[in-house]
Design a protein around this motif. Structure first.
Motif, PDB file in Angstrom:
ATOM      1  N   UNK B 397      31.050 -10.515  39.989  1.00 22.50           N
ATOM      2  CA  UNK B 397      29.809 -10.217  39.272  1.00 22.50           C
ATOM      3  C   UNK B 397      29.918  -9.078  38.542  1.00 22.50           C
ATOM      4  N   UNK B 398      30.458  -7.947  39.235  1.00 19.10           N
ATOM      5  CA  UNK B 398      30.412  -6.659  38.563  1.00 19.10           C
ATOM      6  C   UNK B 398      31.366  -6.603  37.214  1.00 19.10           C
ATOM      7  N   UNK B 399      32.361  -7.591  37.280  1.00 18.77           N
ATOM      8  CA  UNK B 399      33.553  -7.576  36.153  1.00 18.77           C
ATOM      9  C   UNK B 399      32.754  -8.267  35.093  1.00 18.77           C
ATOM     10  N   UNK B 400      32.010  -9.241  35.468  1.00 19.47           N
ATOM     11  CA  UNK B 400      31.022  -9.818  34.659  1.00 19.47           C
ATOM     12  C   UNK B 400      30.197  -8.777  33.747  1.00 19.47           C
ATOM     13  N   UNK B 401      29.596  -7.959  34.292  1.00 22.61           N
ATOM     14  CA  UNK B 401      28.766  -6.900  33.724  1.00 22.61           C
ATOM     15  C   UNK B 401      29.770  -6.227  32.761  1.00 22.61           C
ATOM     16  N   UNK B 402      30.549  -5.633  33.322  1.00 26.30           N
ATOM     17  CA  UNK B 402      31.605  -4.791  32.762  1.00 26.30           C
ATOM     18  C   UNK B 402      32.185  -5.410  31.603  1.00 26.30           C
ATOM     19  N   UNK B 403      32.585  -6.632  31.519  1.00 29.30           N
ATOM     20  CA  UNK B 403      33.209  -7.148  30.372  1.00 29.30           C
ATOM     21  C   UNK B 403      32.264  -7.866  29.408  1.00 29.30           C
ATOM     22  N   UNK B 404      30.956  -7.917  30.066  1.00 35.38           N
ATOM     23  CA  UNK B 404      29.880  -8.378  29.010  1.00 35.38           C
ATOM     24  C   UNK B 404      29.653  -7.264  28.129  1.00 35.38           C
ATOM     25  N   UNK B 405      29.532  -6.328  28.533  1.00 35.73           N
ATOM     26  CA  UNK B 405      29.439  -5.146  27.521  1.00 35.73           C
ATOM     27  C   UNK B 405      30.403  -4.922  26.349  1.00 35.73           C
ATOM     28  N   UNK B 406      31.450  -5.231  26.719  1.00 35.04           N
ATOM     29  CA  UNK B 406      32.756  -5.363  25.600  1.00 35.04           C
ATOM     30  C   UNK B 406      32.421  -6.334  24.797  1.00 35.04           C
ATOM     31  N   UNK B 407      31.918  -7.785  25.182  1.00 34.51           N
ATOM     32  CA  UNK B 407      31.893  -8.982  24.157  1.00 34.51           C
ATOM     33  C   UNK B 407      30.699  -8.670  23.596  1.00 34.51           C
ATOM     34  N   UNK B 408      29.498  -7.944  24.253  1.00 35.47           N
ATOM     35  CA  UNK B 408      28.234  -8.143  23.626  1.00 35.47           C
ATOM     36  C   UNK B 408      28.512  -6.718  22.358  1.00 35.47           C
ATOM     37  N   UNK B 409      29.071  -5.844  22.615  1.00 40.75           N
ATOM     38  CA  UNK B 409      29.251  -4.806  21.698  1.00 40.75           C
ATOM     39  C   UNK B 409      30.101  -5.208  20.450  1.00 40.75           C
ATOM     40  N   UNK B 410      31.171  -5.894  20.640  1.00 41.63           N
ATOM     41  CA  UNK B 410      31.918  -6.243  19.614  1.00 41.63           C
ATOM     42  C   UNK B 410      31.396  -7.374  18.839  1.00 41.63           C
ATOM     43  N   UNK B 411      30.238  -7.920  19.303  1.00 40.87           N
ATOM     44  CA  UNK B 411      29.614  -8.895  18.206  1.00 40.87           C
ATOM     45  C   UNK B 411      28.810  -8.311  17.397  1.00 40.87           C
ATOM     46  N   UNK B 412      28.526  -7.061  17.414  1.00 46.74           N
ATOM     47  CA  UNK B 412      27.786  -6.204  16.338  1.00 46.74           C
ATOM     48  C   UNK B 412      28.612  -6.434  15.084  1.00 46.74           C
ATOM     49  N   UNK B 413      30.048  -6.119  15.306  1.00 44.06           N
ATOM     50  CA  UNK B 413      30.963  -5.731  14.319  1.00 44.06           C
ATOM     51  C   UNK B 413      30.680  -7.083  13.246  1.00 44.06           C
ATOM     52  N   UNK B 414      30.967  -8.342  13.792  1.00 41.00           N
ATOM     53  CA  UNK B 414      30.765  -9.381  12.996  1.00 41.00           C
ATOM     54  C   UNK B 414      29.325  -9.873  12.535  1.00 41.00           C
ATOM     55  N   UNK B 415      28.399  -9.351  13.413  1.00 41.22           N
ATOM     56  CA  UNK B 415      27.173  -9.524  13.062  1.00 41.22           C
ATOM     57  C   UNK B 415      27.113  -8.714  11.637  1.00 41.22           C
ATOM     58  N   UNK B 416      27.590  -7.525  11.529  1.00 39.72           N
ATOM     59  CA  UNK B 416      27.286  -6.840  10.306  1.00 39.72           C
ATOM     60  C   UNK B 416      27.963  -7.531   8.990  1.00 39.72           C
ATOM     61  N   UNK B 417      27.349  -7.973   7.947  1.00 37.00           N
ATOM     62  CA  UNK B 417      27.860  -8.797   7.207  1.00 37.00           C
ATOM     63  C   UNK B 417      29.105  -8.443   6.229  1.00 37.00           C
ATOM     64  N   UNK B 418      28.934  -6.878   5.938  1.00 35.94           N
ATOM     65  CA  UNK B 418      30.166  -6.505   5.290  1.00 35.94           C
ATOM     66  C   UNK B 418      31.541  -6.293   5.953  1.00 35.94           C
ATOM     67  N   UNK B 419      31.214  -5.741   7.285  1.00 33.28           N
ATOM     68  CA  UNK B 419      32.404  -5.790   8.009  1.00 33.28           C
ATOM     69  C   UNK B 419      32.954  -6.942   8.565  1.00 33.28           C
TER      70      UNK B 419
END
Lengths: 309, 609
Positions: B397-419
């Motif tokens: 479960x802790x690994x879930x939290x730790x890794x979800x942080x990475x997956x969540x933050x990396x999503x912002x790059x794709x969400x930003x249309x120019x990037x």
């Protein structure tokens, strides 16, 4: 002993951060940018990288420290709390503000790259190219030197290039030739009419920070402007060759070969559907090349030039 | 399987059933859940094997592997993997993992097993429908497996099956071959049929979950006393019920395009395939993308929300601390689900969709990071000043939290249309989706299996091997997926069989090789889990009712619970997360503990840490 699990978490996160630190030095990073809007894209990338990197390190550090500090101790009881309203408000409002800010600063660059209203108008000063993707090559159509000259005398004649192919248009597979825009001078924009004859493809030019899908049944306008050049007449072969480094005057395959990739899966040989971007120093160099290419094209297909869309 | 009916409990309501009715065509939600779980685990092995073959090719694109031509046939002559084989592999890896592993495991296995137990119901609202929802998976299983042997091979157009590459076949009467791509003839037709069955199965399940949660909560179980697992499964079921019909319709339309010469997704005019031509009329290629992502983006949340819920339960239990911000957690899930319906366009920023739409979709997409961030902060708040038991479920479960942080933050790059213009369809998105779907969801699934195994089978899984499995999985999976970010930043396209074709990708080959080695470690490490799972079903130590000293209702039932679950209908007096309450003598107060009492009711059992 349980608390040592935090070391595993800490080590993995440290390695992750470390990889981002060393990667640029290993050459595993953004390729050289040569387009006018690529700098803006990179800037926004670094902005997001900075913000997300900060929150990444912050949250992971809290997690690792928490695992270390609060791991099982029979003499202690956990704090009984259901939450904290102030904290909830704080960690909702602050990220919300940051996210809205991230969103807003993207808009201008996005508009600049993709909006129809920002596309260069066909005219005497706009380079026009038609790129027709098909399994598995890029068919590229250029106006003949004659047609280009006619645009100079009457810019209205440039309007129909995307829709109406002429008999003497020049066809070159997999080579995208344009000429450079020199900073401080009149913009030398490129307008690409992007089409596909069969399935979805996507024109991706990493050095331009550009990608656009080609969709069956549609013509999609794409624009860019290149601020460096990489093509010169090779003194030995007498051909126009890319990979030319203007600063040194030598051929440099590593930084001055700019590849065109298909980035939308298009079937068996998708991986091999590639081309190259040739940027000439100026319009004159480009015209020199175009004359040569015209002759080549006529030599290849003497009778029936392709007039398909 | 050892879901048995003890003589003393519930036997008068539920007479002994034949083997067939008890274990195969069972109407018992727990058996159905376990059936989904084992089916999912079997397909996890298949999907994993396909992934390893993908990594084999990407790590060493020009290697000659002697056995390949035997298992792959002519497509890989001389042991060098053919492009068509590779295309089939990545298509089927994604299809199997998404439709036959993650969705069945999360909603099928845990949804079925947990919902009635955690809300104090004897079973689902519609037990027969529930049984049907599992048995509708079997045509899907069969068809998708047969498709590997179909003429032209299994589907090879990507799990997204974009027209026109996926949707073209020869005109009626000329056989269902595809002129565009091997595997998009018969293989694609079977793929579509199989997914229609999966969709019907999921729809039956979600209707059942919604009805059960609304109508069958036991006395005292108000909505805001439900554990997060139930909340997340509830919201997930609503997402499925609203989004799945759209996908099902789209699948039918593509099936008709392929078999009946309709042209929903084909543009008017001719396409460049020999004598092939579009049927009468003419449609829109992009329509498929809209319909597909209108389902498949909510599906992304279908594939993570239940894991979020389960992880919340696990973290609170082993922090011995109430879940921090229970209501904000519920609102966040609802927020994610609501926003999840208006962000599908971010898959289509570069698709030729009007870029002005892209701006709107970008702003909505970026905002979806907000509820995700709130959830993360609340998990951290739960751990803070807790008393953590770092056993296998908790570590996962802790690994879930730790890794979800990475997956969540990396999503912002794709969400930003120019990037996104730069990193769209690159390995950056492959990294992102695996951090969400593998590193988060699969760790959540592992946490769930280790945590509820004692309730499923009345036995414990081996703790030592569980930790070994966790450590290997955590390290190796980061070795596979983390460097993908770097590949994406350097411009590496996804879905290409041979990166060495491109000059700018050649310097990245050492990273590809490292990732492939990590993938093999990761893949073979899972045999530890499988061995532990199957061994413990039969020979694990007996667990008792409540080995984790947990509060929610399922732990007051016998392990494993009989058909009908509870000896007497439970009555709920408090929320699910009353750990370390000053009211109690122990550090937990089950939901059934009446006000004023200070000791947990039920049998006292030693805690397995």
């Amino acid at each position: 002993m349980q608390k040592y699990w935090s070391v595993l978490f800490g080590a993995v996160i440290t390695a992750a951060v470390g990889l981002f630190v060393v990667a640029p030095f290993m050459g595993w990073w953004l390729p050289r940018n040569v387009s006018s809007f690529g700098g803006d894209v990179d800037l926004l990338f670094y902005l997001i990288l900075g913000i997300t990197g900060f929150f990444f390190v912050l949250t992971e550090a809290i997690l690792v420290y928490g695992i270390w500090k609060f791991s099982s101790d029979p003499t202690r009881k956990a704090t009984y709390t259901h939450g904290n309203h102030k904290l909830e408000v704080l960690w909702t409002i602050v990220p919300a503000g940051i996210l809205v800010m991230i969103g807003i600063v993207q808009v201008r660059t996005w508009e600049n790259i993709k909006y129809q209203s920002r596309m260069p108008r066909p005219g005497a000063n706009t380079q026009q190219i038609e790129v027709v993707a098909r399994q598995w090559e890029w068919r590229i159509r250029y106006p003949s030197p004659k047609r280009m000259a006619s645009w100079r005398s009457d810019p209205r004649l440039a309007q129909d290039f995307g829709a109406v192919p002429h008999q003497d248009d020049v066809h070159v597979p997999n080579e995208l030739h344009v000429w450079r825009h020199q900073k401080g001078e009149e913009p030398q924009k490129v307008l690409v009419h992007l089409k596909t004859r069969d399935v979805l493809h996507s024109m991706k030019l990493v050095n331009l920070r550009l990608m656009q899908d080609a969709v069956p049944g549609k013509t999609i306008p794409v624009w860019f402007m290149v601020e460096e050049y990489n093509t010169s007449l090779h003194p030995e072969t007498g051909r126009w060759v890319d990979g030319f480094d203007p600063k040194t005057g030598h051929w440099n395959q590593k930084d001055y070969v700019w590849e065109l990739a298909c980035a939308e899966f298009c079937g068996t040989r998708h991986t091999a559907m590639k081309g190259k971007l040739f940027v000439h120093k100026n319009r004159d160099d480009f015209l020199e090349w175009l004359k040569w290419a015209e002759a080549e094209d006529h030599r290849r297909t003497p009778a029936v030039p392709s007039t398909e869309p | 399987m050892s879901v048995s009916i003890p003589h003393e409990a519930g036997a008068h309501q539920h007479p002994q059933l034949s083997f067939l009715r008890k274990y195969i065509f069972s109407e018992d939600h727990k058996v159905i859940g376990i059936q989904f779980m084992f089916s999912g685990v079997i397909f996890l092995m298949l999907g994993g094997a396909l992934a390893l073959l993908v990594r084999l090719q990407l790590g060493w694109p020009h290697a000659q592997v002697p056995i390949l031509d035997k298992i792959m046939g002519d497509g890989s002559a001389g042991g060098r993997m053919g492009y068509d084989t590779y295309n089939m592999l990545f298509t089927m890896h994604a299809s199997v993992m998404i439709f036959f592993v993650i969705i069945p495991l999360l909603t099928g296995a845990f949804g079925n097993f947990l919902i009635p137990l955690q809300i104090g119901a004897p079973d689902m609202a519609f037990p027969k429908l529930n049984m049907m929802s599992y048995w509708f998976m079997w045509p899907a299983f069969t068809i998708i497996l047969i498709s590997f042997f179909a003429h032209g091979g299994a589907a090879s157009s990507g799990w997204t099956s974009y027209p026109t590459i996926a949707s073209i076949s020869m005109p009626a009467g000329q056989g269902f071959e595809s002129p565009a791509q091997a595997g998009s003839g018969w293989g694609q037709i079977l793929w579509l049929m199989s997914l229609i069955f999966v969709g019907i199965s999921s729809m039956m399940g979600s209707v059942n979950y919604i009805t059960t949660i609304i109508n069958m909560r036991c006395s005292g179980m108000t909505l805001f006393r439900m554990p997060m697992s139930v909340w997340s499964l509830f919201i997930t079921a609503i997402l499925q019920a609203f989004a799945l019909p759209v996908l099902t319709v789209a699948l039918f339309l593509q099936l008709m395009d392929k078999t009946l010469n309709t042209s929903f997704f084909l543009p008017p005019g001719t396409l460049n395939f020999g004598n092939w031509q579009t049927g009468p009329g003419g449609g829109q290629t992009l329509l498929w993308q809209h319909l597909f992502w209108f389902y498949s983006h909510p599906a992304v949340y279908i594939m993570i929300l239940p894991a979020m819920g389960m992880v919340s339960d696990v973290i609170s239990t082993f922090s011995r601390k109430p879940l921090f911000g229970y209501k904000p957690m519920v609102y966040s899930i609802t927020g994610i689900a609501g926003l999840g319906f208006i962000v599908w366009g971010h898959h289509m920023f570069q698709s030729g969709m009007d870029p002005r739409l892209g701006t709107g979709f970008m702003l909505a997409t970026i905002m979806i990071a907000l509820p995700s961030a709130v959830k993360t902060f609340n998990w951290l708040g739960t751990i803070w000043q807790g008393n953590l038991t770092l056993n296998t479920p908790m570590l996962n479960a802790l690994a879930f939290v730790s890794m979800f942080v990475i997956g969540g933050l990396s999503g912002i790059f794709m969400a930003a249309t120019p990037v996104d213009v730069y990193i769209h369809d690159s390995y950056f998105i492959v990294a992102h989706l695996h951090y969400v779907l593998f590193m988060s969801t699969v760790f959540g699934i592992f946490a769930g299996i280790y945590f509820w195994f004692p309730k499923m089978f009345g036995r414990m899984m081996n703790e030592r091997w569980g930790k070994v499995h966790f450590a290997i999985t955590f390290i190796a999976s980061n070795g596979v997926f983390y460097p993908m970010h770097i590949l994406g930043i350097a411009g590496h396209m996804r879905r290409i069989a041979d990166p060495e074709q491109y000059q700018f990708l050649k310097p990245l080959m050492p990273i590809n090789e490292f990732m492939s080695i990590s993938a093999f470690v990761l893949g073979f490490g899972q045999f530890i889990f499988l061995a532990n799972l199957f061994y413990s079903v039969f020979w694990g130590p007996k667990s008792g009712r409540n080995p984790w000293h947990s509060n929610s209702l399922e732990w007051t039932a016998p392990s494993p619970p009989p058909h009908g679950n509870f000896e007497s209908p439970p009555v709920v007096y408090r929320g699910p997360y009353e750990y370390s309450s000053p009211e109690g003598e122990e550090d937990y107060l089950p939901q059934t503990t009446p006000p004023g009492e200070t000791k947990p009711a039920g049998e006292a059992v030693p805690q397995h840490a």
